[in-house]
Scaffold this motif. Sequence first.
Motif, short mmCIF file in Angstrom:
data_model
loop_
_atom_site.label_atom_id
_atom_site.label_comp_id
_atom_site.label_asym_id
_atom_site.label_seq_id
_atom_site.Cartn_x
_atom_site.Cartn_y
_atom_site.Cartn_z
N LEU A 6 0.82 -1.22 0.00
CA LEU A 6 0.00 0.00 0.00
C LEU A 6 0.85 1.26 0.00
CD1 LEU A 6 -2.69 -1.10 2.65
CD2 LEU A 6 -2.96 -1.04 0.17
N PHE A 14 -5.89 2.80 4.98
CA PHE A 14 -6.52 2.40 3.72
C PHE A 14 -7.98 2.01 3.96
CE2 PHE A 14 -7.95 -1.02 0.98
CZ PHE A 14 -7.99 -0.33 -0.22
N TYR A 18 -10.34 4.59 2.18
CA TYR A 18 -10.54 4.21 0.77
C TYR A 18 -11.42 2.99 0.56
CZ TYR A 18 -6.80 7.53 0.19
OH TYR A 18 -6.07 8.68 0.22
#
Length: 375
Positions: A6, A14, A18
């Motif tokens: 990542l 994350f 996201y």
Amino acid sequence: MSYPPLGNITPQQFLAEYWQKKPLLIRQAVTQFDWLPSLGDLTDLACQDDVESRLVEVKAGKWSCESGPFRPSRFKKLGNADWTVLVQNMNHHVPFCAELLYRFDFIPHVRLDDLMISWAPAGGGVGPHFDSYDVFLLQVGGKKRWRISSQTDLALVPDSPLKVLQRFEPEQEWVLEHGDMLYLPPKYAHEGVSLEEGMTWSVGFRAPTAQELGGAFLDYLRDHIELDGMYRDPDLAATSNPARLPDDFVARVQTMLQGIQWDKDTVADFVGRYFSEPKSHVFYDSPQDDLDEAAFARQLAKHGVMLDLKTVMLFDDAHIYINGDTLDADPACHGQLRQLANERRLPAGQYSAALLDALFDCYECGYLHPGSTAA
Ligand code: SIN
Ligand code: CO
């Protein structure tokens, strides 16, 4: 020890910012590749019965999609542009692909689906579309231009063999080079067009629909439930309307069906079995070395043990599930079996008799192998 690919973002960041929310581009997410296939390696796989593959072509704006297994001669007829070969479940066939897939294991294994590889010459792509699942698109070799859109108009071209968006209104675009990766949430419109011959390695996820779950749970109940009793009506009264379904008959059937009951443990058992079930084209080969239990124990003492690339092993507080079944093992060795499920291997060492018994059963089914590197 593998690390989540990542970039500078932690798994926690994350997931919070996201995952299932918005796209993310990570430049140079994966820089080291221990295995890089040629086109021939991929088309050889696409010719095998136990491999899921597709060939997508576009000619004069018309899409076509064929499913494998293919004859080798099929790939000799391809032109220099406008086609893509896609091979699913690469993690079942190539240890490095499995290793890469499991770098995403900050997400539970039950949500991971597979690693797919597509190969396209310049101009190749599968058209503007959306996927129902989250996806990480990793560029390997070559270059691809990705255009994406948050559009809510997801109408598809009618009667097309491929899911292609009728109207694609791109909002952002990037050229991905070797090692760059794009994350897209479910239903995010996108289109990748190869600028230079290369591959996309897609990490896909599994999210069942309510309809799929409901059907599968009913199948599970049918196989697991045992209902007592039989229809009885000692108080039956004479009728002058013999074809009519008596209300009383329906009421008694309703009472009998109320014997179908489930609780959280039933659902947990269903989930463990269903989500560890092998995909339809997966078969396990019985071991070629055919060790007896004593020889198996010696191998494990020296080399440890690892799950077969195709094995799915999950657990909850009380049970271990492997490839669609519960693993019958002494609870004293559940700790090590959980470690095996999480890490997909156990190190060399002396294993207890109870653990060896459980592992030997799995070895005989082809679910795991002695050793520290996959064959
Ligand atoms: C591709 O590999 O070209 C397509 C992958 C995707 O768009 O999901
Ligand atoms: Co897609």
